[in-house]
Write an enzyme that holds these catalytic residues in place. Structure first.
Site, PDB file in Angstrom:
ATOM      1  N   ASP A 173       0.849  -1.189   0.000  1.00  0.00           N
ATOM      2  CA  ASP A 173       0.000   0.000   0.000  1.00  0.00           C
ATOM      3  C   ASP A 173       0.889   1.246   0.000  1.00  0.00           C
ATOM      4  O   ASP A 173       2.107   1.143   0.106  1.00  0.00           O
ATOM      5  CB  ASP A 173      -0.902   0.013   1.237  1.00  0.00           C
ATOM      6  N   ASP A 211       0.816   3.599   2.346  1.00  0.00           N
ATOM      7  CA  ASP A 211       0.694   4.184   3.662  1.00  0.00           C
ATOM      8  C   ASP A 211      -0.440   5.218   3.607  1.00  0.00           C
ATOM      9  O   ASP A 211      -1.339   5.109   2.773  1.00  0.00           O
ATOM     10  CB  ASP A 211       2.032   4.773   4.128  1.00  0.00           C
TER      11      ASP A 211
END
Length: 295
Positions: free
Chosen positions: A208, A210
């Site tokens: 991802d 973050d």
């Protein structure tokens, strides 16, 4: 010395595909039990060991992983080269979910973990200027590329305590520091591997962006798990290519990882704690155990 690869699997990585004569073995260490039994066998004729960092079923938090026991157990089994695989968030727009990052630097923001095998009565200082092995890292990058993964050959890893993910302010701060990825298990694992004179490479699998990214303003665990599944398959393919990417037996590490303790022990022999010396039989026996004099 025979090269033996030890793979520490992070979230989503719980075994090695294609391992021949695979056997789960129990290893006792002076630092307690490792995260789980260790899977041993051979891959393309190369001895290998696999340790699930969080244990099968994911029972250890990042802070409760028995890092010292894990590294000691691998060294005790004869492992020479440790490939650590972990899930991370990206702090760099160029490192997208699904990409692999070969970590070459760390910033350690953990605070609740024991970070050294040494201590009072046996003081040791090792260099961490270059905390990963460049030779092993190149082999991992090559193996990942062969597996068809997008690989970034350098990256700075921010190690956070967890288990919660970052606040937006923290995420922005870490980006301002020049960090590329963020995870919870890279430290003290890399430090302990250096103390144990093991070559160590870290492969960070991006799940991802973050929370700093305007299109990903919060870490969605469901999305992370989906990406983890895809990354796990790619990581297994990378591991399958590793034996061919590494040099043959008897090749000293050109980075000096296997000689990290040559000048590290500060405590005078007569002042050393004998109990701590005994606990370090596998980790530091090369420099602590007197060699018999030649006739």
């Amino acid at each position: 010395m025979q090269t033996m690869i030890g793979v520490i699997g992070g979230s989503g990585i719980y075994d090695i595909a294609g391992l021949q004569d695979a056997t789960w073995v129990e290893v006792n260490t002076p630092w307690g039990a490792p995260s789980d039994l260790i899977l041993t066998g051979t891959l393309d004729g190369r001895p290998m060991a696999f340790l699930p960092r969080h244990g099968r079923g994911h029972v250890h938090t990042p802070a409760t992983v028995p890092y010292r026991a894990n590294i000691d157990a691998l060294k005790r089994l004869g492992v020479t080269d440790v490939v650590a695989v972990s899930a991370v968030g990206s702090l760099n727009a160029a490192m997208a979910p699904g990409d692999f990052v070969v970590v070459d630097q760390y910033i350690d923001r953990t605070f609740g973990r024991v970070k050294s095998f040494f201590g009072p009565g046996l003081v040791g200082h090792v260099s961490l200027a270059h905390p990963t092995c460049a030779r092993l890292s190149r082999a991992c990058a090559s193996a990942a590329a062969e597996a068809g993964v997008m690989v970034h050959e350098t990256g700075t890893y921010l190690a956070m305590e967890g288990p919660q993910f970052s606040t937006l302010a923290e995420s922005r701060m870490y980006r301002s520091w020049g960090c590329d990825v963020i995870g919870m298990t890279g430290m003290p694992e890399a430090k302990l591997a250096r103390e144990a004179e093991l070559c160590y490479a870290s492969i960070a699998m991006v799940t991802d962006y973050d929370c700093w990214h305007p299109d990903h303003d919060a870490v969605d665990v469901a999305v992370v798990i989906q990406t983890l599944g895809r990354n796990a398959g790619a990581a297994r393919q990378m591991v399958a290519h590793l034996p061919r990417a590494l040099p043959g037996p008897g090749t000293p590490c050109p980075c000096g990882c296997d000689r990290a303790l040559d000048n590290a022990i500060m405590t005078a022999p007569e002042k050393r704690d004998p109990q701590l010396v005994a606990r370090l039989d596998a980790v530091a026996g090369r420099v602590l155990t007197p060699r018999p004099e030649k006739a």
